[in-house]
Structures are given as C-alpha cells and as structure tokens.
Motif scaffolding. Structure first.
Motif, PDB file in Angstrom:
ATOM      1  N   LEU A 169       0.830  -1.206   0.000  1.00  0.00           N
ATOM      2  CA  LEU A 169       0.000   0.000   0.000  1.00  0.00           C
ATOM      3  C   LEU A 169       0.865   1.256   0.000  1.00  0.00           C
ATOM      4  O   LEU A 169       0.600   2.210  -0.736  1.00  0.00           O
ATOM      5  N   ALA A 170       1.890   1.254   0.860  1.00  0.00           N
ATOM      6  CA  ALA A 170       2.759   2.434   0.955  1.00  0.00           C
ATOM      7  C   ALA A 170       3.484   2.692  -0.356  1.00  0.00           C
ATOM      8  O   ALA A 170       3.604   3.831  -0.810  1.00  0.00           O
ATOM      9  N   GLU A 171       3.965   1.628  -0.981  1.00  0.00           N
ATOM     10  CA  GLU A 171       4.740   1.788  -2.214  1.00  0.00           C
ATOM     11  C   GLU A 171       3.873   2.254  -3.386  1.00  0.00           C
ATOM     12  O   GLU A 171       4.367   2.919  -4.296  1.00  0.00           O
ATOM     13  N   HIS A 172       2.580   1.915  -3.370  1.00  0.00           N
ATOM     14  CA  HIS A 172       1.704   2.283  -4.480  1.00  0.00           C
ATOM     15  C   HIS A 172       0.946   3.578  -4.236  1.00  0.00           C
ATOM     16  O   HIS A 172       0.280   4.082  -5.153  1.00  0.00           O
ATOM     17  N   LEU A 173       1.047   4.122  -3.036  1.00  0.00           N
ATOM     18  CA  LEU A 173       0.419   5.420  -2.770  1.00  0.00           C
ATOM     19  C   LEU A 173       1.223   6.505  -3.492  1.00  0.00           C
ATOM     20  O   LEU A 173       2.451   6.545  -3.386  1.00  0.00           O
ATOM     21  N   PRO A 174       0.563   7.394  -4.248  1.00  0.00           N
ATOM     22  CA  PRO A 174       1.308   8.454  -4.941  1.00  0.00           C
ATOM     23  C   PRO A 174       2.222   9.216  -3.994  1.00  0.00           C
ATOM     24  O   PRO A 174       1.858   9.482  -2.844  1.00  0.00           O
ATOM     25  N   LYS A 175       3.398   9.547  -4.472  1.00  0.00           N
ATOM     26  CA  LYS A 175       4.398  10.192  -3.624  1.00  0.00           C
ATOM     27  C   LYS A 175       3.893  11.480  -2.996  1.00  0.00           C
ATOM     28  O   LYS A 175       4.220  11.796  -1.851  1.00  0.00           O
ATOM     29  N   ASN A 176       3.083  12.229  -3.749  1.00  0.00           N
ATOM     30  CA  ASN A 176       2.600  13.505  -3.203  1.00  0.00           C
ATOM     31  C   ASN A 176       1.509  13.327  -2.160  1.00  0.00           C
ATOM     32  O   ASN A 176       1.060  14.284  -1.546  1.00  0.00           O
ATOM     33  N   GLN A 177       1.058  12.086  -1.967  1.00  0.00           N
ATOM     34  CA  GLN A 177       0.033  11.815  -0.957  1.00  0.00           C
ATOM     35  C   GLN A 177       0.631  11.259   0.338  1.00  0.00           C
ATOM     36  O   GLN A 177      -0.019  11.273   1.382  1.00  0.00           O
ATOM     37  N   ARG A 178       1.853  10.755   0.260  1.00  0.00           N
ATOM     38  CA  ARG A 178       2.465  10.166   1.461  1.00  0.00           C
ATOM     39  C   ARG A 178       2.724  11.243   2.508  1.00  0.00           C
ATOM     40  O   ARG A 178       3.247  12.316   2.188  1.00  0.00           O
ATOM     41  N   ASN A 179       2.376  10.933   3.754  1.00  0.00           N
ATOM     42  CA  ASN A 179       2.674  11.862   4.837  1.00  0.00           C
ATOM     43  C   ASN A 179       3.556  11.175   5.863  1.00  0.00           C
ATOM     44  O   ASN A 179       3.972  10.020   5.683  1.00  0.00           O
ATOM     45  N   ILE A 180       3.828  11.852   6.934  1.00  0.00           N
ATOM     46  CA  ILE A 180       4.768  11.312   7.924  1.00  0.00           C
ATOM     47  C   ILE A 180       4.247  10.026   8.551  1.00  0.00           C
ATOM     48  O   ILE A 180       5.008   9.117   8.875  1.00  0.00           O
ATOM     49  N   VAL A 181       2.905   9.923   8.682  1.00  0.00           N
ATOM     50  CA  VAL A 181       2.308   8.701   9.236  1.00  0.00           C
ATOM     51  C   VAL A 181       2.515   7.533   8.277  1.00  0.00           C
ATOM     52  O   VAL A 181       2.774   6.401   8.702  1.00  0.00           O
ATOM     53  N   THR A 182       2.429   7.794   6.973  1.00  0.00           N
ATOM     54  CA  THR A 182       2.656   6.744   5.978  1.00  0.00           C
ATOM     55  C   THR A 182       4.055   6.148   6.140  1.00  0.00           C
ATOM     56  O   THR A 182       4.227   4.923   6.182  1.00  0.00           O
ATOM     57  N   PHE A 183       5.066   7.016   6.245  1.00  0.00           N
ATOM     58  CA  PHE A 183       6.443   6.525   6.393  1.00  0.00           C
ATOM     59  C   PHE A 183       6.635   5.798   7.722  1.00  0.00           C
ATOM     60  O   PHE A 183       7.353   4.798   7.789  1.00  0.00           O
TER      61      PHE A 183
END
Length: 665
Positions: A169-183
């Motif tokens: 899920l994390a790898e396929h989420l668009p980069k501009n949508q990832r936030n600190i919680v995602t990482f």
C-alpha cells in the motif's frame, strides 16, 4: 520479550480519531448543524469517548436512535459511535451500527463526508480482525490514492500480521500523498517483516524528499525511532547508528530501541553500553523499559555482577518493582541465566500470581542449572491450575528432562500431551532426551513415528546428529547426513551447516579425518556459513571477548604462557585431546585445541584475578567435548570454581573436578 513501545499501531492515534477531535469542536458543530439537540447529543458522546467510557457512548447512541426518532444523526454521530466500537474492539456492535448507517446513507450523509465514514469503517473491521471486509470497503470506494484511508488499512494489516500488504500500500500510494504517518507505518511494517532490502527502498524514498521535508521529518521522534527499530530488526546496525546520530534530541525510546536492536543482533555488550551511557550522562531519565532491556542484556551475557548492579539501580529508581510482574520475571530470568539459582527462586517465590510465563521461565531456569527434578516437580505442582495454551511450559520441562537424563519422566509427560497439541519443538525435545542418554535407536524410532503423521523436520535429525557426535556413532551420522543432503528437502544455511559440521565431528572422533575433511571442504566450497565461537568474561567490571586462537589482547603473551603451563599439567594428569573437535588441517597444530576461546578466557582469569576467585564465562555456541573435560580438570588443578554458560545450559565445574551437568550436554 518487551513491549515495542514506539510501534505506531500502539502509540499513534489513528488519523480518523484526529478527524473526530477536529470535527466535533462545539463551535464547528453549532455553525453547521440545524439541530441544537443533536449538537448536545454529539457533545455528550464526545465527552464520553474522551473520558474513555466507550460503552456509555454506545448507550447514548442507542438512546438517541430509539427514544428520539425526530432527531436525525449526522456523520459526526456515526463517527463517535463507530469510534467507541473501535476502542472496545466490539465488531458485533460495529456491524449493527454499520447496517443502521447503510440504511440511512443517502439521506443523512453528504458526498464529502463519505470518505470519513468509510475510513472509520475500515479502521473498525481491520482493528477487529475482519481484514476482508476492510479491504472490500477500501477498494470498492477507490480509497487507495488517499493517505488517511491508506494509513488506516496499513495499520490494520500490521496489527493482523500482514505487513507485506502494508508495504505494498505504501509503495503504491502516490508520492505527493504520502505523509509522515505513511512513512512511520511503512517502517513498522518492514520491521515486522525483517527484510533488509525493503529498508533500502524506504530510505531511498525518504532521500528523494525535499531538504525542507527531510528536515521536518528528522524532528519527529516517532518516525526516527521507527526507522531505528526497522534497521535494527533488519540487521543494518551501521545505518541504525547513523539514524540515531541524526536525532537532535534522542528520547528514552530512542535509546531503548537501539539497545533492544543490539540484543536482537547478538550484541548485548553494546546494549549495556547504551545503558551505561544513560546512567553516566543523566541526560535522559531511565524508565522501566530500559531497565528491562539492560537486565535482559546482562542475562544474555551471563554477567552476574551486572545483573545485581541493574537490580540495585531499579531499587534506587523508586519503581515499585516488587509488584510489577514484568520486572520480576525479567530479573528472575536474568539471575537464572547468570547461574544465581537462589536469587531466581527467591524472586519466583515473591510473585503473588504465578503466571504461565513465570512458571515456564522458572522451569527453564531449573533445567539450565542442572536441577531437572526441581523442574519436573514445579511442573506437576502447577499444571492443574493452568488454563489454555501451556506449550512453553511443556517445552521447558521436556528440555529440563533432556539436560537431566530423566527419560521416564519426559516420556510420561509427552504421552499425556494430546496428539494435536504436540509441536515439532516438543517432538524434538523428546528426541533430545533419548539422544543425550545414548539411546540413539530409540531417538531414531521417535523420528520415524513423527514422520508417519508429519512432514520431515530436519531439526529432529540435527538433534540426533548431536547425540551421534557425543556417543561416537559415525555409521548412523553418515546415514542421516547422506539422507538429508541428497534428498530434496529444503534446508536453511544454518541447518545445512549443522548437519555437515556434526557429521564431520563424528567422523573425526573415530579417526576418519579424511572424510571429516572432505565434509568440511564441501561446506566451504558451497559457502555455507559456519559461525565462530566467542567467549565472554568480565573482570573488574570490564567485559572481554575471546575467539579461538585469539591474539588481539594486550596480554596475549601472558595468556598463552599460562595455557602452556596448564597444558603441561593436564598432560601429567593423563589428558589427551579429543580429536573429534579437530579438523584434518589442525591435527599438526598442537596449540589449536588448547587455544579454544573458553580456554583463553579461563587463562586470562587465572592471570588477572586472585587465587580462589570464581571464574565465570559465557559462550555463544555449545561447549565442545574436549573443553568440557579440560574445564573439569582445570577447576581441580587450580582449586577454582568455573561457571560456564553455553548456548544451551550452565555448567558448574567444581573444585573436585566434576560438572553439574553429569556430562548430559
């Protein structure tokens, strides 16, 4: 052994809950709601959730929908009710409310509010273990391109041990949508998997962020601690240390996480160094968990003086540890691993409630300290009061029987375990019981019986091979070796290495050094790792480590001079090296065998401490047959007690030249 205190699944509030706190602000509510009455109900439910009384929240919701039909709930009401179900882990209540919402969806929920309800439902089902329904909602509503729903499902995957799906899920989420919680969740997931290549990918993604974002992320201690944990669990210690250095203000969790990672990577000395740094600098206040980690490290090293020092630190800290089962269990386990059976038993007796982990630990302590009868007695004393899964207790008592040569007792205990509850580890323990006692054909028969209802388990044969080495049965060892190596059964590198080395040792023990040499050559040719033995010893508060034929120590000349003196004395007593521990290329090197790591540590103790001082050692592998025999002779020659803990048990070598294990090792 210890709670992963910074894991996002446990520590970080779900984003949907943050949403609720924003949306249920009374000012916001009153400006958007046409119903003062609904506002009052929502406010009451909000206060109930904040007071951590979710059952009352659900009671208010039911009262609202049953006794006040003229008041129509809005999406905030539903979020509050579903949030209460999440806190309770009550899936049945959640499904009931979900159905109620579904029936009124088109009239009470606006399009802009749907994502919030769907995300809360994903959180509910995932938290309660119904991943399939959570996925159905997630993909049906096409939420895989938005950070908060993705983070919510990632958290659910991690909680339900599907970290691989969280990473996807994390790898396929668009980069501009990832936030600190995602990482943060991404790092937690990789830590659960333990894949070092995945750590390269997440660090690579972090490095592509702008310098301002990277600077912002580096100030978030939760993310940095998660990265430390991830790299530590995946074995990248260098990068873990670099990440720690980049934290501007490391907190107690940062230090604890790093210390735990050192233990996971078989570096308990470094873990103690972290603890010592905290004590000396006093920059960050120690808490319960760092004491537990330090105690665990001392136990792994078998350092009794450190164990007592840490125990005193706990007392001085003011923590009411005598009522804390977790601390008492850790101290008990530490003392047991350090050979202080009396202190371990004293702590066990202090426990008001003797839980399954406590009993299992105490039985194991009896076993490794050559008190097998005590282990069996404790098992029978407590087993009738135990409910549920007691696998760890059964395994501990069977292992204790193996160390004590208690064949009848072990067989009786095993016979009373229902067939469906007999694990591979339990079968292996029974094989070990017979193997250590020299009853190799019986041990082999147990393996054949196991294979009538189970797939072949290499670990059982490795235990039998160890017995073949001890009792010099080369014929059976070669038969097992050929059967396992030439078959198509999957073997790990560790298993393949153990099979080859044990067989080679058996061949050497009967004088067939050519075959022994060829076996070892195959090991090296196929690049199968063979782990080096290292022995640790503590003198005047400092820990020293020795490898075989080690010459790194500043006093190496004195150590080897002492070894020569000991060797001459041993020869006069009739000692002859056991050739099973030598390889062909070592046979002409007279000093190779008496320069094994444990002998170097013993010699160092002899030249560094006063006569009569007890010598204490810890070795990462099993003590070899020759060193075991020599340690008995040295204890008698020098009139010193030697306490040596190897990978499986503690050996007490007494001044009259005996060992507590009675050669059941």
């Amino acid at each position: 052994m210890f709670t992963n205190r910074f894991l996002c699944v446990q520590r970080l509030k779900a984003s949907i809950i943050v949403w609720r706190h924003i949306l249920i602000n009374p000012v916001t509510q009153i400006s958007t709601s046409n119903s003062q009455e609904l506002y009052n109900w929502n406010l009451a439910m909000t206060h109930s959730n904040k007071r951590k009384t979710p059952k009352n929240t659900l009671a208010l919701f039911d009262k609202l929908i049953t006794q006040h039909p003229h008041i129509i709930p809005d999406f905030i009401t539903y979020l509050l009710a579903l949030g209460a179900c999440v806190r309770l882990g009550n899936l049945d209540e959640g499904k009931r409310i979900h159905e109620y919402i579904r029936q009124r969806w088109s009239t009470t929920i606006e399009k802009s509010e749907e994502i919030k309800i769907h995300t809360c439902l994903i959180q509910l089902y995932a938290t309660c273990g119904d991943i399939k329904t959570a996925e159905d909602i997630f993909y049906k509503e096409n939420l895989n391109q938005q950070a908060i729903p993705v983070n919510t499902l990632m958290r659910g995957y991690i909680k339900n041990n599907r970290a691989d799906l969280a990473v996807q899920l994390a790898e396929h989420l668009p980069k501009n949508q990832r936030n600190i919680v995602t990482f943060l969740l991404w790092a937690n997931a990789i830590a659960q998997i333990g894949d070092i290549q995945m750590t390269d990918r997440i660090h690579g993604e972090l490095n592509t962020l702008s310098s301002s974002v990277q600077a912002f992320f580096s100030q978030d201690s939760r993310l940095m601690n998660a990265l430390i944990d991830m790299d530590g669990k995946c074995g990248n210690i260098v990068r873990m240390e670099d990440t720690f250095k980049n934290i501007q203000k490391p907190d107690i969790i940062s230090y604890t996480t790093m210390a735990k990672s050192y233990i996971v990577n078989n570096s308990p000395v470094k873990a103690l160094a972290v603890y010592d740094h905290l004590k000396q600098t006093n920059q960050v206040e120690c808490d319960e968990v760092i004491y537990l980690v330090a105690s665990n490290a001392a136990g792994k090293l078998g350092l009794l003086s450190r164990a007592r020092s840490i125990h005193n630190d706990i007392i001085s800290s003011g923590i009411p540890y005598e009522k804390n089962e977790k601390i008492l269990n850790t101290l008990m386990d530490t003392y047991g691993k350090c050979g202080d059976l009396d202190s371990a038993r004293e702590i066990f007796n202090k426990l008001k409630i003797k839980s399954k982990p406590s009993i299992s630990s105490m039985i194991n302590i009896y076993g490794i300290n050559s008190q097998a009868l005590e282990a069996v007695a404790l098992f029978y004393e407590t087993k009738n009061n135990l409910l549920g899964n007691i696998e760890s207790i059964l395994l501990s008592v069977l292992t204790a029987c193996a160390h004590g040569g208690l064949i009848k007792e072990a067989q009786h205990i095993f016979d009373n375990i229902p067939n469906e509850k007999r694990t591979v580890k339990m079968w292996n323990a029974l094989v070990d019981v017979y193997g250590r006692a020299g009853q190799l054909s019986e041990a082999h028969s147990i393996i054949r019986l196991f294979e009538t209802t189970h797939l072949r388990a290499p670990v059982l044969y490795i235990s039998l091979l160890a017995a073949c080495r001890t009792h010099k049965n080369a014929k059976l060892a070669i038969e097992i070796h050929d059967e396992l190596i030439e078959s198509h059964i999957a073997l790990t590198d560790d298993q393949r290495s153990a099979i080859v080395v044990l067989t080679a040792n058996v061949c050497a023990s009967i004088g067939d050094h050519n075959l022994s040499f060829r076996l070892r050559q195959n090991l090296y040719r196929n690049k199968i790792p063979k782990y080096s033995g290292v022995t640790l010893t503590e003198i005047n508060g400092e820990v020293f480590e020795f490898y075989a034929q080690d010459v790194r120590h500043s006093r190496s000349k004195e150590i080897y001079a002492q070894l020569e003196i000991l060797h001459d004395q041993l020869i006069k007593l009739g000692y002859q090296p056991n050739e099973s521990v030598l390889t062909k290329d070592e046979l002409n090197a007279e000093w190779s065998i008496y320069a094994h790591s444990e002998r170097l540590a013993i010699a160092f103790n002899l030249i560094s401490t006063s006569p009569g001082t007890t010598i204490q050692l810890t070795k990462n592998l099993r003590m070899c047959i020759d060193c075991h025999e020599v340690s008995k002779l040295i204890a008698r020659l020098t009139q010193r007690e030697i306490i040596a803990r190897d990978r499986l048990r503690i050996h007490y070598f007494t001044k009259d030249g005996r060992c507590s294990c009675d050669d059941h090792f």
